[in-house]
Scaffold this motif. Structure first.
Motif, PDB file in Angstrom:
ATOM      1  N   ILE A  10      -5.310   6.926   4.617  1.00  0.00           N
ATOM      2  CA  ILE A  10      -6.825   6.796   4.437  1.00  0.00           C
ATOM      3  C   ILE A  10      -7.246   5.657   5.349  1.00  0.00           C
ATOM      4  O   ILE A  10      -8.454   5.913   5.946  1.00  0.00           O
ATOM      5  CB  ILE A  10      -7.225   6.533   2.953  1.00  0.00           C
ATOM      6  N   ALA A  11      -6.653   4.576   5.184  1.00  0.00           N
ATOM      7  CA  ALA A  11      -7.038   3.352   6.214  1.00  0.00           C
ATOM      8  C   ALA A  11      -6.996   3.754   7.660  1.00  0.00           C
ATOM      9  O   ALA A  11      -7.745   3.431   8.255  1.00  0.00           O
ATOM     10  CB  ALA A  11      -5.975   2.548   5.866  1.00  0.00           C
ATOM     11  N   ILE A  13     -12.766  10.093   0.858  1.00  0.00           N
ATOM     12  CA  ILE A  13     -12.786   8.486   0.780  1.00  0.00           C
ATOM     13  C   ILE A  13     -12.917   7.822   1.955  1.00  0.00           C
ATOM     14  O   ILE A  13     -13.861   6.995   2.125  1.00  0.00           O
ATOM     15  CB  ILE A  13     -11.416   8.238  -0.094  1.00  0.00           C
ATOM     16  N   SER A  32      -8.961  12.864   0.719  1.00  0.00           N
ATOM     17  CA  SER A  32      -8.445  11.697   1.724  1.00  0.00           C
ATOM     18  C   SER A  32      -9.687  11.569   2.668  1.00  0.00           C
ATOM     19  O   SER A  32     -10.350  10.480   2.953  1.00  0.00           O
ATOM     20  CB  SER A  32      -7.284  11.874   2.224  1.00  0.00           C
ATOM     21  N   GLU A  60     -10.119   5.989   8.551  1.00  0.00           N
ATOM     22  CA  GLU A  60     -11.247   5.035   8.611  1.00  0.00           C
ATOM     23  C   GLU A  60     -11.018   4.215  10.005  1.00  0.00           C
ATOM     24  O   GLU A  60     -12.188   4.004  10.519  1.00  0.00           O
ATOM     25  CB  GLU A  60     -11.317   4.103   7.355  1.00  0.00           C
ATOM     26  N   ALA A  90       0.809  -1.265  -0.149  1.00  0.00           N
ATOM     27  CA  ALA A  90       0.032   0.109  -0.074  1.00  0.00           C
ATOM     28  C   ALA A  90       0.878   1.397   0.005  1.00  0.00           C
ATOM     29  O   ALA A  90       1.952   1.333   0.641  1.00  0.00           O
ATOM     30  CB  ALA A  90      -0.936  -0.086   1.190  1.00  0.00           C
ATOM     31  N   SER A  91       0.357   2.319  -0.756  1.00  0.00           N
ATOM     32  CA  SER A  91       1.077   3.539  -0.625  1.00  0.00           C
ATOM     33  C   SER A  91       0.874   4.308   0.540  1.00  0.00           C
ATOM     34  O   SER A  91      -0.002   4.181   1.427  1.00  0.00           O
ATOM     35  CB  SER A  91       0.747   4.305  -1.773  1.00  0.00           C
ATOM     36  N   GLU A  92       1.378   5.396   0.651  1.00  0.00           N
ATOM     37  CA  GLU A  92       1.251   6.233   1.946  1.00  0.00           C
ATOM     38  C   GLU A  92       0.083   6.755   2.313  1.00  0.00           C
ATOM     39  O   GLU A  92      -0.337   7.057   2.938  1.00  0.00           O
ATOM     40  CB  GLU A  92       2.639   7.433   2.137  1.00  0.00           C
ATOM     41  N   TRP A  93      -0.241   7.041   0.719  1.00  0.00           N
ATOM     42  CA  TRP A  93      -1.672   7.705   0.726  1.00  0.00           C
ATOM     43  C   TRP A  93      -2.823   6.604   1.318  1.00  0.00           C
ATOM     44  O   TRP A  93      -3.557   7.030   2.087  1.00  0.00           O
ATOM     45  CB  TRP A  93      -2.090   8.189  -0.628  1.00  0.00           C
ATOM     46  N   GLU A  94      -2.525   5.318   0.735  1.00  0.00           N
ATOM     47  CA  GLU A  94      -3.544   4.472   1.102  1.00  0.00           C
ATOM     48  C   GLU A  94      -3.514   4.135   2.962  1.00  0.00           C
ATOM     49  O   GLU A  94      -4.523   4.028   3.341  1.00  0.00           O
ATOM     50  CB  GLU A  94      -3.479   3.322   0.356  1.00  0.00           C
ATOM     51  N   VAL A  95      -2.378   4.198   3.027  1.00  0.00           N
ATOM     52  CA  VAL A  95      -2.062   4.023   4.612  1.00  0.00           C
ATOM     53  C   VAL A  95      -2.770   4.929   5.377  1.00  0.00           C
ATOM     54  O   VAL A  95      -3.366   4.936   6.605  1.00  0.00           O
ATOM     55  CB  VAL A  95      -0.584   3.858   4.799  1.00  0.00           C
ATOM     56  N   ASN A 141     -15.697   5.303   2.749  1.00  0.00           N
ATOM     57  CA  ASN A 141     -15.478   3.993   3.208  1.00  0.00           C
ATOM     58  C   ASN A 141     -16.263   3.425   4.318  1.00  0.00           C
ATOM     59  O   ASN A 141     -16.471   2.353   4.498  1.00  0.00           O
ATOM     60  CB  ASN A 141     -14.063   3.652   3.057  1.00  0.00           C
TER      61      ASN A 141
END
Length: 925
Positions: A24-25, A154, A151, A28, A17-22, A158
């Motif tokens: 966003i996760a 999303i 961010s 959440e 996972a990219s830093e952006w996905e981390v 989610n």
């Protein structure tokens, strides 16, 4: 097949996972931890909930690309949230909580000071999430702003979270936020505009309505229903031009008049030196109105303050206003660290006055001359030829009223005499427990006058001058046997009074003893043979049987009498004891005339205690300690032996220390109960038996005086004379604090109902601070600051009372005043509607008149001001204009479901802020 090695740099794991996905996760995950995904609808907000209820904040730190952010969840704690969760409805067919709150007008224009809570004011929402830099970092890059906004969008989608989420961007001081809220088929965008210069078309309501409608209908081509408008105009009043509205002037104008009155000298000043109310803010509010019933344009406005249906008021107090009583106390405390002597401060003035103690040209000699007329025959003013006296820091025309105030008995017709001596008993004072001096006693007056001198008449030199003249007068009275007034009778009370009061009590004791001794010199001295309380037979003869008569058989009187020896005649008898008789002879026991107890001040008792401690604990030290303590005992034993010839130690113990005489059963030959000495009195060579053996029968008036009034008076005067300025201030400080607290207690203010309780708490501190002989200046500083703080509150309440209440003392107005004192926005109650409105209108009108007098008519015209000539002079241009526009419209097309749209606008002279909530249907495009 050739094996070709591929370098590691060519390997890339696309499952990582990219830093952006981390990032966003993580958002959440936090949202789920806070249990925000589920939809909830709470009960509608009530008026004042944003201000009266509590706000709860929860925060977590997250990282994105080596930048730390803070994610905060802020929500209003409503009663429904605290009580029953079942009151929360979970529905799919209703609007989200955010959109319902945006349409609710009950909390429009709420003033919220906490961080980020201005979002609640801008959008009317009760719950939101903010993503902001953890440090004071400005996010100004447009790309970074869009990434962060994407961010949170999303993450919100989610996690199925309907709570609005914002990103704080631009400079922190701008409070600039962009946000989004998604759910129930609606996407709401929260946009903001912040400009330093207000565009001309945005200065009035008409231009803002046009802007609002253009934003809603952009690309839709629909026709809107009339929008609902709420408006608020804010007016500021800072200059209190008329004395009608200013605070009551300070109740003390010391030394600014032509004469110096006794009433000025006897009290401490109270009140603020300038108006403690810094500014008055008037909010005029028009709640929800259709846009077609109100006009606000460049040429005309319906929004006149006097026509507003709702008025509310807020005051801003001056921070740390200078208060007279607080200044007096704090300035006097600062003098306690001054180590200069009187000679260093007064110089030649001290030398001149001390070298000419009999010079009646000095202020104090002139003061006391009329009290002792004989002095005018002893010293003639005309016969004295002196050089021109040195002028002190305080001029004589000011000094003389001060001295007559301190010593009113020196004036033929005193203006403010002291009460009788019993009035200065501290036990009867309402401030029992404070170790200072009685109210309006000499020390009380001296401390107040000293504060006046230190604050108004020249500072440290003026205080030194006052003290020097005070001590000169004390010495004058000692030399001429004139009692010091305003002190009271009795021995120095080291438990209830301050050290200075004890010293003056000691001097009065010395003067009384001196007068008695001098009077006794002129009385004829008897041979100490006769006793007034006994007949000659009892005085000169001792009968074997006092009531014996001659027998009836013989009828001849017979009385056996034994004459006392010339060296053993009784003398110094006070009265016959009603019960006791001498053990050896059976004669009556006489109470002796004894010397009075030796008065001692607190510092003398402390010195005696130190001497006892320094003697040690060995046998020699014990004997020395007993000898020092037995001086009064020895004197009483000698007086007892002189009054009761033939007495033994047991006789003395029975009278002097009855607990050391243990009675037994049976009677002795004189009809008294038998008994014996206590065990401690039977110890060989104990101090009592040794003192009895060494004592001689000497009456009190022939004994060496235990109390030397001349020596003690000179010691007390020397103590007063040798004090440095800081020590003088410390002597007077406890009484001055007492006087300051008494002044505070005398204030009456209905708006401060707990004022007596606050005074009582300060009194407890003062009781603790005045107990030790060595003063702790830090404690007095805290008390002075406490008094100053309460004085500022009283001054603020008095000023508001004068401005808004006048003579109005109703219960409703008192409650209104209490709320204003908290510096919060307070609606004008219905019961005071006309009264308060008229007074506030008059204040603004007089301020406008003053402004017009200072400027020309051409210069005062303002494009921002209303054009209605009837009211232009009563209120200035609004300091701030606020509008809230609401509408329900379909977006992004005419076939979309209508959803709430909202625009908040704040207009100031150099500031424009627009905060808009625009909703779109995500199902029916």
């Amino acid at each position: 097949m050739n094996n070709i090695e591929i370098e590691d740099t060519y390997h890339h794991d696309f499952t990582t996972a990219s830093e952006w996905e981390v990032f966003i996760a993580r958002l959440e995950e936090i949202i789920r931890e806070w249990k925000l995904p589920r939809s909830k609808i709470c009960s509608p907000l009530k008026k004042g909930d944003f201000i009266n209820l509590s706000w709860e904040a929860t925060s977590e730190n997250v990282h994105f690309a080596d930048v730390e952010f803070s994610l905060k969840h802020i929500n209003l704690i409503t009663p429904s949230d605290e009580a029953i969760q079942s009151s929360i409805e979970e529905c799919e067919d209703k609007r989200s909580q955010c959109l319902m709150d945006a349409l609710n007008s009950t909390n429009d224009f709420a003033s919220l000071d906490q961080e980020h809570l201005n979002l609640a004011k801008y959008y009317g929402i009760r719950e939101f999430i903010i993503l902001s830099p953890a440090k004071e970092v400005a996010i100004t890059d447009e790309t970074r702003i869009k990434i962060l906004l994407s961010s949170i969008t999303i993450a919100s989608n989610n996690s199925n979270c309907e709570v609005p989420m914002f990103v704080q961007v631009q400079e922190p001081w701008q409070s600039f936020y962009l946000g989004v809220s998604e759910g129930r088929g609606v996407c709401s965008h929260f946009d903001m505009v912040h400009l330093k210069k207000v565009p001309p078309y945005c200065k009035f309501l008409n231009g803002l309505l046009t802007l609002f409608k253009q934003k809603i209908t952009e690309g839709c081509g629909i026709r809107l229903d009339p929008a609902m408008v709420s408006a608020r105009f804010t007016y500021l009043l800072k200059d209190w031009t008329s004395s009608t509205w200013t605070q009551d002037p300070p109740d003390f104008d010391f030394m600014h008049g032509e004469t110096l009155g006794v009433a000025e000298l006897g009290k401490l000043p109270f009140g603020a030196t300038f108006d403690p109310v810094g500014e008055l803010i008037l909010f005029t509010t028009w709640p929800e109105m259709p846009e077609n019933v109100v006009v606000d344009s460049e040429s005309y406005t319906d929004l006149e303050p006097q026509q507003a249906p709702e008025w509310s008021v807020q005051v801003k107090m001056t921070s740390s206003p200078a208060c007279l009583l607080g200044e007096y106390l704090i300035d006097f405390i600062h003098l306690c660290s001054n180590q200069k002597t009187l000679f260093e401060l007064l110089g030649d003035f001290v030398s001149y006055t001390e070298g000419d103690g009999q010079n009646l040209s000095s202020a104090f000699n002139a003061l006391t001359e009329s009290r002792v007329p004989a002095l005018s025959t002893v010293v003639s003013k005309a016969a004295i030829k002196k050089t021109k006296p040195v002028e002190g820091p305080i001029s004589e025309d000011i000094l003389l009223p001060i001295l007559y105030f301190l010593f009113p008995d020196a004036e033929d017709n005193p203006k403010q005499p002291y009460a009788n001596a019993n009035a200065y008993n501290v036990e009867d004072d309402q401030w029992k427990g404070v170790k200072t001096a009685a109210v309006d006693s000499l020390v009380w007056r001296l401390s107040i006058v000293a504060a006046h001198c230190a604050h108004n008449l020249g500072g440290a030199p003026a205080l030194a001058h006052l003290w020097h003249e005070f001590v000169q007068e004390i010495r004058f009275r000692w030399e001429r046997n004139i009692l010091i007034p305003g002190i009271g009778s009795g021995f120095p009370d080291s438990v209830r009074t301050c050290l200075l009061h004890q010293k003056l009590q000691m001097l009065n004791c010395c003067i009384e003893r001196k007068k008695v001794n001098e009077e006794s010199l002129y009385k004829p001295q008897s041979m100490d043979i006769d006793d007034p309380d006994s007949d000659s037979d009892e005085e000169f003869f001792e009968c074997t049987n006092e009531d014996s008569t001659e027998s009836e058989d013989t009828g001849i009187k017979r009385q056996r009498k034994m004459k006392h020896s010339l060296w053993n005649r009784p003398t110094g008898r006070l009265a016959k004891h009603p019960v006791l008789k001498l053990l050896k002879t059976g004669g009556s026991l006489y109470l002796p005339v004894t010397q009075e107890p030796v008065p001692k001040t607190e510092d003398q008792l402390e010195e005696d205690a130190e001497v006892m401690m320094q003697l040690g604990t060995d046998q020699r030290a014990s004997e020395m300690r007993a000898r020092l303590m037995s001086a009064s005992l020895l004197s009483d034993m000698e007086s007892f032996k002189a009054a009761n010839p033939g007495a033994v130690l047991e006789d003395f113990i029975r009278w002097y220390s009855p607990r050391d005489w243990i009675e037994e059963e049976g009677l002795d030959e004189w009809g008294q109960k038998n008994g014996h000495l206590s065990p401690r009195m039977m110890i060989p060579n104990n101090p009592w038996s040794n003192a009895w053996t060494s004592s001689q029968p000497v009456p009190a008036h022939r004994q060496k005086r235990l109390f030397d009034d001349t020596r003690e008076a000179e010691k007390a005067i020397h103590y007063l004379t040798s004090q440095r300025l800081g020590q003088i201030a410390q002597l007077l400080l406890p009484v001055l604090m007492h006087a300051g607290l008494s002044t505070l207690n005398s204030q009456k203010q209905e708006a401060l109902s707990n004022l007596p309780d606050v005074v009582q708490s300060i009194l407890s501190k003062l009781q603790y601070a005045t107990k030790p002989i060595h003063q702790k200046i830090k404690s007095y500083e805290e008390i002075a600051h406490d008094i100053e703080g309460i004085e500022a509150l009283v001054a603020q309440a008095n000023s508001l009372q004068r401005k808004l209440g006048g003579l109005n003392q109703t219960k409703e107005f008192t409650g209104f005043l209490v709320q204003l004192m908290r510096e919060k926005e307070v609606p004008v109650p219905d019961a005071l509607w006309e009264y308060v409105r008229s007074r506030i209108t008059s204040m603004f009108y007089e301020a406008q008149k003053a402004a017009h007098m200072m400027t020309s008519v051409k210069n005062i015209s303002d494009a921002d001001s209303p054009r209605d000539g009837g009211n232009v002079g009563k209120f200035p241009a609004p300091f701030c204009k606020e509008f809230i526009l609401r509408a329900i419209a379909p977006r992004p097309s005419g076939t979309s479901t209508p959803h709430p749209q909202r625009l908040y606008a704040s207009l100031k002279r150099d500031h424009l802020r627009l905060a808009g909530l625009f909703s779109e249907d995500t199902i029916f495009f």
